[in-house]
Design a protein around this motif. Sequence first.
Motif, PDB file in Angstrom:
ATOM      1  N   ARG A 163       1.259   0.841  -1.537  1.00  0.00           N
ATOM      2  CA  ARG A 163       0.992   1.254  -2.916  1.00  0.00           C
ATOM      3  C   ARG A 163      -0.465   1.678  -3.082  1.00  0.00           C
ATOM      4  NH1 ARG A 163       3.113   3.629  -5.366  1.00  0.00           N
ATOM      5  NH2 ARG A 163       4.913   2.399  -6.023  1.00  0.00           N
ATOM      6  N   THR A 164      -1.380   0.983  -2.413  1.00  0.00           N
ATOM      7  CA  THR A 164      -2.801   1.301  -2.537  1.00  0.00           C
ATOM      8  C   THR A 164      -3.147   2.586  -1.800  1.00  0.00           C
ATOM      9  OG1 THR A 164      -3.281  -1.080  -2.639  1.00  0.00           O
ATOM     10  CG2 THR A 164      -5.127   0.395  -2.204  1.00  0.00           C
ATOM     11  N   ARG A 165      -2.597   2.778  -0.610  1.00  0.00           N
ATOM     12  CA  ARG A 165      -2.926   3.959   0.194  1.00  0.00           C
ATOM     13  C   ARG A 165      -2.200   5.210  -0.293  1.00  0.00           C
ATOM     14  NH1 ARG A 165      -3.510   4.248   6.722  1.00  0.00           N
ATOM     15  NH2 ARG A 165      -4.793   2.450   6.201  1.00  0.00           N
ATOM     16  N   PHE A 166      -0.971   5.051  -0.774  1.00  0.00           N
ATOM     17  CA  PHE A 166      -0.172   6.198  -1.232  1.00  0.00           C
ATOM     18  C   PHE A 166       0.253   5.968  -2.683  1.00  0.00           C
ATOM     19  CE2 PHE A 166       0.664   5.561   3.358  1.00  0.00           C
ATOM     20  CZ  PHE A 166       0.148   6.752   3.856  1.00  0.00           C
ATOM     21  N   PRO A 167      -0.697   6.034  -3.612  1.00  0.00           N
ATOM     22  CA  PRO A 167      -0.406   5.649  -5.004  1.00  0.00           C
ATOM     23  C   PRO A 167       0.635   6.516  -5.695  1.00  0.00           C
ATOM     24  CG  PRO A 167      -2.562   6.709  -4.832  1.00  0.00           C
ATOM     25  CD  PRO A 167      -2.106   6.448  -3.438  1.00  0.00           C
ATOM     26  N   GLU A 168       0.840   7.760  -5.229  1.00  0.00           N
ATOM     27  CA  GLU A 168       1.813   8.643  -5.872  1.00  0.00           C
ATOM     28  C   GLU A 168       3.217   8.496  -5.293  1.00  0.00           C
ATOM     29  OE1 GLU A 168       0.817  10.274  -8.516  1.00  0.00           O
ATOM     30  OE2 GLU A 168      -1.182   9.438  -8.157  1.00  0.00           O
TER      31      GLU A 168
END
Length: 341
Positions: free
Chosen positions: A184-189
């Motif tokens: 979730r933090t690295r790929f927020p979209e």
Amino acid sequence: MLNTVYQLVAPRRIDLAIEDLHVAPDALVVRPTHLSICHADQRYYQGMRDPKVLAEKLPMAMIHEAHGTVVFDGSGTFKAGQRVVLVPNLPVEEDPIIAENYLRSSKFRSSTADGFMQELVVTTASRALALPEGINLDVSAFTELVTVVMHALNRFDATAHAGRASFGVWGDGNVGFITTLLLRTRFPEAAVYVFGKSEEKLADFTFATATHLITEIPADLEVDHAFECAGGAGSIDAIEQVIDHIRPEGTIALMGVSENPVPINTRMVLEKGLRLLGSSRSGVTDFQTTLDLFNAHPEVVAHLSRIIGGVFDIRSTADIATALADDRARRFGKTILHWMV
């Protein structure tokens, strides 16, 4: 200098050993203060490893997740009293291609070398990193586990194709929780779906796009890539479901540890053109990347604090036994030891 080492000498039996420390002029001496129990520690403590393996490894000090305060640093890298996280991987050589955690010659604390259940740990400055000021010390006790997930994500990032609109995480335990949080933090979209066995555990995955019981996965749900974090016997069903729900040419990151061979539907792996990517442990670069993440995203540390299960003050072998018993009975969460020996 004398040192007290708390060694596992037989299943469920820890004895004290007094050793004479040999400290090289450039050595780093650290007093551990916060430790965290791992499933691997329980397998040794409960005697769940092959008797031949136990005979080869014991006596041995357990625990490979820890941080502490510097007592002495001959290299001048750290100051006395400074808090550092300890790296359990101990490489003895470098390779231009193979990472330190995959070199067969590397030692690993609480497996092929004594772990951190010691009064003092002698290491080198290259095997420690300064902790961020003000960080939650109970969370930072299991920094090593976060680095293992970080390592898997870094390997995935360098290997998988660029389509990253959706991810699936199979497993609702500690590794699944951390993997979902870091995705979730690295790929927020991106959409991040979690699949598990326990509604109670899945309720804690508040940062996931959606959660599903493994018995109730929508037939039309597909993901670009998947992370298998189940481990044990659960890996069989998890990998089977991943293959069913992953899109063609996706990457499956295998992170769950299983003692026994796991069957895989290779026909569908071939038909879909899937990549299976294994990863294990971590190295110094993964520790640095993780500490950088803690600094840049304090909300990650706040979320990680939610998986702290039990916290125990340890002053004796009886205290260790109590903590290990509680940890084994706990369904979810990390058990933290305040090492006060």
